[in-house]
Design a protein around this motif. Sequence first.
Motif, PDB file in Angstrom:
ATOM      1  N   LEU A  53      41.913  11.221  52.256  1.00  0.00           N
ATOM      2  CA  LEU A  53      42.562  12.392  51.452  1.00  0.00           C
ATOM      3  C   LEU A  53      43.687  12.950  52.599  1.00  0.00           C
ATOM      4  O   LEU A  53      44.864  13.265  52.162  1.00  0.00           O
ATOM      5  N   VAL A  54      42.865  13.098  53.705  1.00  0.00           N
ATOM      6  CA  VAL A  54      43.844  13.871  54.658  1.00  0.00           C
ATOM      7  C   VAL A  54      45.153  13.064  55.295  1.00  0.00           C
ATOM      8  O   VAL A  54      46.294  13.330  55.083  1.00  0.00           O
ATOM      9  N   ALA A  55      44.924  11.646  55.184  1.00  0.00           N
ATOM     10  CA  ALA A  55      46.017  10.677  55.468  1.00  0.00           C
ATOM     11  C   ALA A  55      46.695  10.481  54.408  1.00  0.00           C
ATOM     12  O   ALA A  55      48.147  10.377  54.568  1.00  0.00           O
ATOM     13  N   TYR A  56      46.370  10.658  53.144  1.00  0.00           N
ATOM     14  CA  TYR A  56      47.228  10.601  52.260  1.00  0.00           C
ATOM     15  C   TYR A  56      48.089  11.628  52.068  1.00  0.00           C
ATOM     16  O   TYR A  56      49.424  11.622  51.812  1.00  0.00           O
ATOM     17  N   LEU A  57      47.854  12.956  52.201  1.00  0.00           N
ATOM     18  CA  LEU A  57      48.437  13.967  52.282  1.00  0.00           C
ATOM     19  C   LEU A  57      49.327  14.122  53.445  1.00  0.00           C
ATOM     20  O   LEU A  57      50.508  14.595  53.354  1.00  0.00           O
ATOM     21  N   LEU A  58      49.059  13.727  54.491  1.00  0.00           N
ATOM     22  CA  LEU A  58      49.779  13.649  55.762  1.00  0.00           C
ATOM     23  C   LEU A  58      51.082  12.658  55.779  1.00  0.00           C
ATOM     24  O   LEU A  58      52.316  12.901  56.090  1.00  0.00           O
ATOM     25  N   PHE A  59      50.513  11.301  55.362  1.00  0.00           N
ATOM     26  CA  PHE A  59      51.630  10.335  55.463  1.00  0.00           C
ATOM     27  C   PHE A  59      52.449  10.104  54.195  1.00  0.00           C
ATOM     28  O   PHE A  59      53.525   9.754  54.336  1.00  0.00           O
ATOM     29  N   PHE A  60      51.711   9.952  53.235  1.00  0.00           N
ATOM     30  CA  PHE A  60      52.191   9.366  51.881  1.00  0.00           C
ATOM     31  C   PHE A  60      52.975  10.429  51.254  1.00  0.00           C
ATOM     32  O   PHE A  60      54.201  10.442  50.666  1.00  0.00           O
ATOM     33  N   VAL A  61      52.379  11.797  51.019  1.00  0.00           N
ATOM     34  CA  VAL A  61      52.975  12.842  50.152  1.00  0.00           C
ATOM     35  C   VAL A  61      54.342  13.371  50.796  1.00  0.00           C
ATOM     36  O   VAL A  61      55.103  13.653  50.166  1.00  0.00           O
ATOM     37  N   SER A  62      54.272  13.498  52.168  1.00  0.00           N
ATOM     38  CA  SER A  62      55.463  13.976  52.855  1.00  0.00           C
ATOM     39  C   SER A  62      56.309  13.019  52.935  1.00  0.00           C
ATOM     40  O   SER A  62      57.633  13.688  52.875  1.00  0.00           O
ATOM     41  N   GLY A  63      56.202  11.941  52.781  1.00  0.00           N
ATOM     42  CA  GLY A  63      57.149  10.941  52.897  1.00  0.00           C
ATOM     43  C   GLY A  63      58.030  10.455  51.466  1.00  0.00           C
ATOM     44  O   GLY A  63      58.839   9.628  51.623  1.00  0.00           O
ATOM     45  N   SER A  64      57.431  11.069  50.632  1.00  0.00           N
ATOM     46  CA  SER A  64      58.272  10.210  49.165  1.00  0.00           C
ATOM     47  C   SER A  64      57.958  11.495  48.177  1.00  0.00           C
ATOM     48  O   SER A  64      57.187  12.293  48.163  1.00  0.00           O
ATOM     49  N   SER A  65      59.016  11.275  47.364  1.00  0.00           N
ATOM     50  CA  SER A  65      59.402  12.318  46.273  1.00  0.00           C
ATOM     51  C   SER A  65      58.780  12.160  45.215  1.00  0.00           C
ATOM     52  O   SER A  65      58.437  10.962  44.695  1.00  0.00           O
ATOM     53  N   ARG A  66      58.445  13.070  44.129  1.00  0.00           N
ATOM     54  CA  ARG A  66      57.811  12.762  42.922  1.00  0.00           C
ATOM     55  C   ARG A  66      58.933  12.067  41.874  1.00  0.00           C
ATOM     56  O   ARG A  66      60.109  12.545  42.121  1.00  0.00           O
ATOM     57  N   ARG A  67      58.636  11.126  41.130  1.00  0.00           N
ATOM     58  CA  ARG A  67      59.505  10.635  40.174  1.00  0.00           C
ATOM     59  C   ARG A  67      59.368  11.054  38.808  1.00  0.00           C
ATOM     60  O   ARG A  67      60.207  10.956  38.015  1.00  0.00           O
ATOM     61  N   ARG A  68      58.384  11.618  38.573  1.00  0.00           N
ATOM     62  CA  ARG A  68      57.963  12.491  37.323  1.00  0.00           C
ATOM     63  C   ARG A  68      57.210  13.479  37.400  1.00  0.00           C
ATOM     64  O   ARG A  68      56.500  13.875  38.440  1.00  0.00           O
ATOM     65  N   PRO A  69      57.179  14.608  36.534  1.00  0.00           N
ATOM     66  CA  PRO A  69      56.539  16.028  36.739  1.00  0.00           C
ATOM     67  C   PRO A  69      54.917  15.760  36.502  1.00  0.00           C
ATOM     68  O   PRO A  69      54.492  14.413  36.044  1.00  0.00           O
ATOM     69  N   PRO A  70      54.043  16.401  36.999  1.00  0.00           N
ATOM     70  CA  PRO A  70      52.770  16.302  36.990  1.00  0.00           C
ATOM     71  C   PRO A  70      52.273  16.445  35.600  1.00  0.00           C
ATOM     72  O   PRO A  70      52.603  17.234  34.690  1.00  0.00           O
ATOM     73  N   SER A  71      51.208  15.456  35.471  1.00  0.00           N
ATOM     74  CA  SER A  71      50.794  15.216  33.966  1.00  0.00           C
ATOM     75  C   SER A  71      49.599  16.393  33.753  1.00  0.00           C
ATOM     76  O   SER A  71      49.133  17.086  34.724  1.00  0.00           O
ATOM     77  N   ARG A  72      48.954  16.455  32.497  1.00  0.00           N
ATOM     78  CA  ARG A  72      48.090  17.375  32.516  1.00  0.00           C
ATOM     79  C   ARG A  72      46.640  17.108  33.151  1.00  0.00           C
ATOM     80  O   ARG A  72      45.885  18.039  33.529  1.00  0.00           O
ATOM     81  N   THR A  73      46.655  15.681  33.140  1.00  0.00           N
ATOM     82  CA  THR A  73      45.336  15.127  33.910  1.00  0.00           C
ATOM     83  C   THR A  73      45.401  15.652  35.250  1.00  0.00           C
ATOM     84  O   THR A  73      44.208  15.759  35.904  1.00  0.00           O
ATOM     85  N   GLU A  74      46.425  15.119  35.985  1.00  0.00           N
ATOM     86  CA  GLU A  74      46.833  15.486  37.195  1.00  0.00           C
ATOM     87  C   GLU A  74      46.311  17.240  37.556  1.00  0.00           C
ATOM     88  O   GLU A  74      45.872  17.438  38.806  1.00  0.00           O
ATOM     89  N   ARG A  75      46.847  18.001  36.698  1.00  0.00           N
ATOM     90  CA  ARG A  75      46.969  19.409  36.916  1.00  0.00           C
ATOM     91  C   ARG A  75      45.228  19.694  36.802  1.00  0.00           C
ATOM     92  O   ARG A  75      44.874  20.593  37.500  1.00  0.00           O
TER      93      ARG A  75
END
Length: 145
Positions: free
Chosen positions: A54-76
């Motif tokens: 989770l820490v690796a995902y937040l540091l490396f992938f989330v910061s390096g890519s932008s969202r292509r669609r808004p968050p879904s109800r399940t994600e929220r």
Amino acid sequence: MPSIVPSPAEATLFFVPVVVLVATSLWVSQNAAARGHGFPDLLGALVAFVPVGLVAYLLFFVSGSSRRRPPSRTERAALAVMLAGVSSYAGGAFTLPPDPFTQGRWLIVAFVALLPVSYVVVYRRGHRVVTRPVRRQIRARIGHE
């Protein structure tokens, strides 16, 4: 002869972590799919078994890519449950005695009490109410305002 059925305090020791783990895995999977990751379900499953994932995902992938669609109800919903679970653990670590049975009893109470708060933060964007005044104070102290 001891019973194989856990007591309520013992059950909460397993209930909240399992719910938070499932919510975290679901949130990572949904978030990775929204950001265009090739294998979002595999990434969500990996985070469930590798806690540092989770820490690796937040540091490396989330910061390096932008969202292509808004968050879904399940994600929220998964993010709200994850936030309530992490907050209940943090609050319990600082306020409760280091007895695991006491923490087990009050962990479920804190989790249920923090669910509405995390709903306000995630769904109603309540985090902006907190962060705007803090940003203004920081900018005023730095001299950028």
